[in-house]
Design a protein around this motif. Sequence first.
Motif, PDB file in Angstrom:
ATOM      1  N   VAL A 125       0.837  -1.205   0.000  1.00 10.00           N
ATOM      2  CA  VAL A 125       0.000   0.000   0.000  1.00 10.00           C
ATOM      3  C   VAL A 125       0.869   1.251   0.000  1.00 10.00           C
ATOM      4  O   VAL A 125       0.358   2.363   0.076  1.00 10.00           O
ATOM      5  CB  VAL A 125      -0.995   0.036   1.198  1.00 10.00           C
ATOM      6  CG1 VAL A 125      -1.998  -1.099   1.113  1.00 10.00           C
ATOM      7  CG2 VAL A 125      -0.254   0.034   2.538  1.00 10.00           C
ATOM      8  N   GLY A 126       2.200   1.081  -0.072  1.00 12.75           N
ATOM      9  CA  GLY A 126       3.100   2.230  -0.160  1.00 12.75           C
ATOM     10  C   GLY A 126       2.708   3.081  -1.356  1.00 12.75           C
ATOM     11  O   GLY A 126       2.544   2.560  -2.462  1.00 12.75           O
ATOM     12  N   SER A 127       2.530   4.378  -1.147  1.00 10.63           N
ATOM     13  CA  SER A 127       1.919   5.193  -2.206  1.00 10.63           C
ATOM     14  C   SER A 127       2.890   6.041  -3.018  1.00 10.63           C
ATOM     15  O   SER A 127       2.495   6.664  -4.002  1.00 10.63           O
ATOM     16  CB  SER A 127       0.838   6.093  -1.595  1.00 10.63           C
ATOM     17  OG  SER A 127       1.396   6.912  -0.576  1.00 10.63           O
ATOM     18  N   ASN A 128       4.179   6.096  -2.635  1.00  6.72           N
ATOM     19  CA  ASN A 128       5.127   6.910  -3.387  1.00  6.72           C
ATOM     20  C   ASN A 128       5.272   6.367  -4.819  1.00  6.72           C
ATOM     21  O   ASN A 128       5.522   5.183  -5.009  1.00  6.72           O
ATOM     22  CB  ASN A 128       6.495   6.917  -2.700  1.00  6.72           C
ATOM     23  CG  ASN A 128       7.443   7.927  -3.320  1.00  6.72           C
ATOM     24  OD1 ASN A 128       7.803   7.829  -4.488  1.00  6.72           O
ATOM     25  ND2 ASN A 128       7.841   8.919  -2.545  1.00  6.72           N
ATOM     26  N   PRO A 129       5.105   7.241  -5.836  1.00  9.89           N
ATOM     27  CA  PRO A 129       5.172   6.776  -7.236  1.00  9.89           C
ATOM     28  C   PRO A 129       6.464   6.037  -7.573  1.00  9.89           C
ATOM     29  O   PRO A 129       6.476   5.179  -8.455  1.00  9.89           O
ATOM     30  CB  PRO A 129       5.053   8.074  -8.049  1.00  9.89           C
ATOM     31  CG  PRO A 129       4.295   9.007  -7.155  1.00  9.89           C
ATOM     32  CD  PRO A 129       4.746   8.677  -5.761  1.00  9.89           C
ATOM     33  N   LYS A 130       7.582   6.345  -6.861  1.00  6.87           N
ATOM     34  CA  LYS A 130       8.880   5.713  -7.163  1.00  6.87           C
ATOM     35  C   LYS A 130       8.849   4.191  -6.993  1.00  6.87           C
ATOM     36  O   LYS A 130       9.625   3.482  -7.617  1.00  6.87           O
ATOM     37  CB  LYS A 130       9.975   6.284  -6.250  1.00  6.87           C
ATOM     38  CG  LYS A 130      10.384   7.703  -6.605  1.00  6.87           C
ATOM     39  CD  LYS A 130      11.446   8.208  -5.620  1.00  6.87           C
ATOM     40  CE  LYS A 130      11.741   9.684  -5.840  1.00  6.87           C
ATOM     41  NZ  LYS A 130      12.493  10.253  -4.713  1.00  6.87           N
ATOM     42  N   ILE A 131       7.958   3.697  -6.119  1.00  3.76           N
ATOM     43  CA  ILE A 131       7.916   2.251  -5.841  1.00  3.76           C
ATOM     44  C   ILE A 131       7.749   1.462  -7.132  1.00  3.76           C
ATOM     45  O   ILE A 131       8.487   0.516  -7.406  1.00  3.76           O
ATOM     46  CB  ILE A 131       6.783   1.900  -4.845  1.00  3.76           C
ATOM     47  CG1 ILE A 131       7.073   2.516  -3.475  1.00  3.76           C
ATOM     48  CG2 ILE A 131       6.604   0.381  -4.718  1.00  3.76           C
ATOM     49  CD1 ILE A 131       5.899   2.451  -2.505  1.00  3.76           C
ATOM     50  N   THR A 132       6.768   1.859  -7.943  1.00  2.69           N
ATOM     51  CA  THR A 132       6.480   1.102  -9.172  1.00  2.69           C
ATOM     52  C   THR A 132       7.250   1.627 -10.382  1.00  2.69           C
ATOM     53  O   THR A 132       7.048   1.147 -11.500  1.00  2.69           O
ATOM     54  CB  THR A 132       4.968   1.107  -9.455  1.00  2.69           C
ATOM     55  OG1 THR A 132       4.487   2.446  -9.374  1.00  2.69           O
ATOM     56  CG2 THR A 132       4.219   0.233  -8.466  1.00  2.69           C
ATOM     57  N   GLU A 133       8.134   2.604 -10.168  1.00  5.43           N
ATOM     58  CA  GLU A 133       8.976   3.112 -11.260  1.00  5.43           C
ATOM     59  C   GLU A 133      10.291   2.342 -11.336  1.00  5.43           C
ATOM     60  O   GLU A 133      11.124   2.594 -12.199  1.00  5.43           O
ATOM     61  CB  GLU A 133       9.282   4.607 -11.056  1.00  5.43           C
ATOM     62  CG  GLU A 133       8.072   5.533 -11.105  1.00  5.43           C
ATOM     63  CD  GLU A 133       7.448   5.659 -12.484  1.00  5.43           C
ATOM     64  OE1 GLU A 133       8.188   5.499 -13.473  1.00  5.43           O
ATOM     65  OE2 GLU A 133       6.235   5.893 -12.571  1.00  5.43           O
ATOM     66  N   GLN A 134      10.498   1.407 -10.403  1.00  5.74           N
ATOM     67  CA  GLN A 134      11.790   0.701 -10.335  1.00  5.74           C
ATOM     68  C   GLN A 134      11.922  -0.413 -11.367  1.00  5.74           C
ATOM     69  O   GLN A 134      12.998  -0.927 -11.590  1.00  5.74           O
ATOM     70  CB  GLN A 134      12.000   0.121  -8.926  1.00  5.74           C
ATOM     71  CG  GLN A 134      12.031   1.181  -7.838  1.00  5.74           C
ATOM     72  CD  GLN A 134      12.134   0.554  -6.449  1.00  5.74           C
ATOM     73  OE1 GLN A 134      13.193   0.466  -5.864  1.00  5.74           O
ATOM     74  NE2 GLN A 134      11.012   0.097  -5.924  1.00  5.74           N
ATOM     75  N   TYR A 175       7.153   8.765   1.806  1.00  2.00           N
ATOM     76  CA  TYR A 175       5.707   8.996   1.701  1.00  2.00           C
ATOM     77  C   TYR A 175       5.370  10.477   1.869  1.00  2.00           C
ATOM     78  O   TYR A 175       4.679  11.071   1.046  1.00  2.00           O
ATOM     79  CB  TYR A 175       4.942   8.180   2.756  1.00  2.00           C
ATOM     80  CG  TYR A 175       3.521   8.670   2.927  1.00  2.00           C
ATOM     81  CD1 TYR A 175       2.563   8.406   1.956  1.00  2.00           C
ATOM     82  CD2 TYR A 175       3.160   9.445   4.030  1.00  2.00           C
ATOM     83  CE1 TYR A 175       1.271   8.901   2.075  1.00  2.00           C
ATOM     84  CE2 TYR A 175       1.876   9.933   4.161  1.00  2.00           C
ATOM     85  CZ  TYR A 175       0.931   9.659   3.184  1.00  2.00           C
ATOM     86  OH  TYR A 175      -0.338  10.159   3.296  1.00  2.00           O
ATOM     87  N   GLY A 176       5.853  11.080   2.954  1.00  2.00           N
ATOM     88  CA  GLY A 176       5.517  12.465   3.274  1.00  2.00           C
ATOM     89  C   GLY A 176       5.905  13.442   2.181  1.00  2.00           C
ATOM     90  O   GLY A 176       5.105  14.298   1.774  1.00  2.00           O
ATOM     91  N   GLN A 177       7.120  13.290   1.669  1.00  2.00           N
ATOM     92  CA  GLN A 177       7.592  14.169   0.589  1.00  2.00           C
ATOM     93  C   GLN A 177       6.762  13.980  -0.677  1.00  2.00           C
ATOM     94  O   GLN A 177       6.353  14.955  -1.313  1.00  2.00           O
ATOM     95  CB  GLN A 177       9.053  13.857   0.247  1.00  2.00           C
ATOM     96  CG  GLN A 177      10.045  14.308   1.288  1.00  2.00           C
ATOM     97  CD  GLN A 177      11.477  14.006   0.844  1.00  2.00           C
ATOM     98  OE1 GLN A 177      11.923  14.493  -0.186  1.00  2.00           O
ATOM     99  NE2 GLN A 177      12.173  13.185   1.601  1.00  2.00           N
ATOM    100  N   GLY A 178       6.513  12.721  -1.011  1.00  2.00           N
ATOM    101  CA  GLY A 178       5.778  12.412  -2.249  1.00  2.00           C
ATOM    102  C   GLY A 178       4.376  12.987  -2.260  1.00  2.00           C
ATOM    103  O   GLY A 178       3.978  13.679  -3.201  1.00  2.00           O
TER     104      GLY A 178
END
Length: 374
Positions: A125-134, A175-178
């Motif tokens: 459930v991690g929401s930072n877009p970078k997670i799925t950009e890897q 998360y907070g920054q994103g």
Amino acid sequence: MQMNKMMAALALLGMAGAALAQETVVKIGHSGPLSGAQSFAGKDNENGARMAIDELNAKPITVGGKKIKFELVSEDDQGDPKSGVNAAQKLVDSGVRFVVGPYNSGVAIPASRVYSDAGAIVATVGSNPKITEQGYKGLYRINASDTQLGSKMALYAAKELKLKTVAVIDDRTAYGQGVAEEFKKQARASGLTVAGHEFTNDKASDFTAILTSLKAKKVEAVFLGGYAPQGGPMARQMKQLGINARLLGGDTICAAEMGKLGGDAVGENVLCAQGGAILDKAASGPEFKANYKKRFNKDPDVYAASFYDGVMLYADAMKKADSVEPAKVNAAIAKGEFKGVAGTYAFDEKGNMKSSPVTIFTFKGGQPVPVTSY
């Protein structure tokens, strides 16, 4: 006579062995903050996964001609990137190839490499877009991204609340920054003035200096890119300083913990955006809530239903693939669709949900209550 008894005993042993041979054990890993300030979220997520496993074991599914017995293997990642990588290593070393979590984006980003190297599938459930950009195959986001959470909160602030001047505080976590950056981007695009962007951390509890500087700027709302353990005290301190601005945030402040920590300073002045449709209005939402309350003697929090769905998504894909091999299960998830409690899970080539509604919540009696979904 003795020989007959021996033959009977051996026959029984053979039957028992055959029965055991007809069962396959599949481990489901869970990674989340089970200790520390965010443990309320980690335990809620773990409960959701546990409930799914209990239900699956009560009515076992059959894959490849064998009944599947699921086992939960849960690790405390403390919401910390380094601990999260260690937790990931522990899970894959113990044979786990299907994982629900991590909860925190800052944990999910580095840990996903460990899972990928081991050929494990991850539903986070991690929401930072970078997670799925890897570019990792077998890594799925089972809720809205920061882009959706932050931007829809900004749209709501502009269109429904008719605000003109806002400020942003982020805790410098992934998360907070994103989520703060996405809110800021959409706020400006919607004609709002972003009068300030302040920084804190996810261990802080005193925000007086930051809030005092924002009070001087006469902001109508403060968007917090951070978690409930900071959100609750922040709401209290805003009230103490006589700041009448609303406190806005993403999914991580859509929790009963906000009301617990913020007391009477948390009410309709606090609004948050959470991925998924309104649970009460979802087809199987009320039944899920009732079953959860019966099992754990409390209401489900933010992502219990998503973690429940994550486990059920794996079981559904195993049935479709007629296999528990991660590569085959992954192929079934990638091309398929699964209707869960919190949403319908169909993914794009990066592992993001093709469609994830966002619900705006406020607070009544210390509890988050849904306002609208869009």
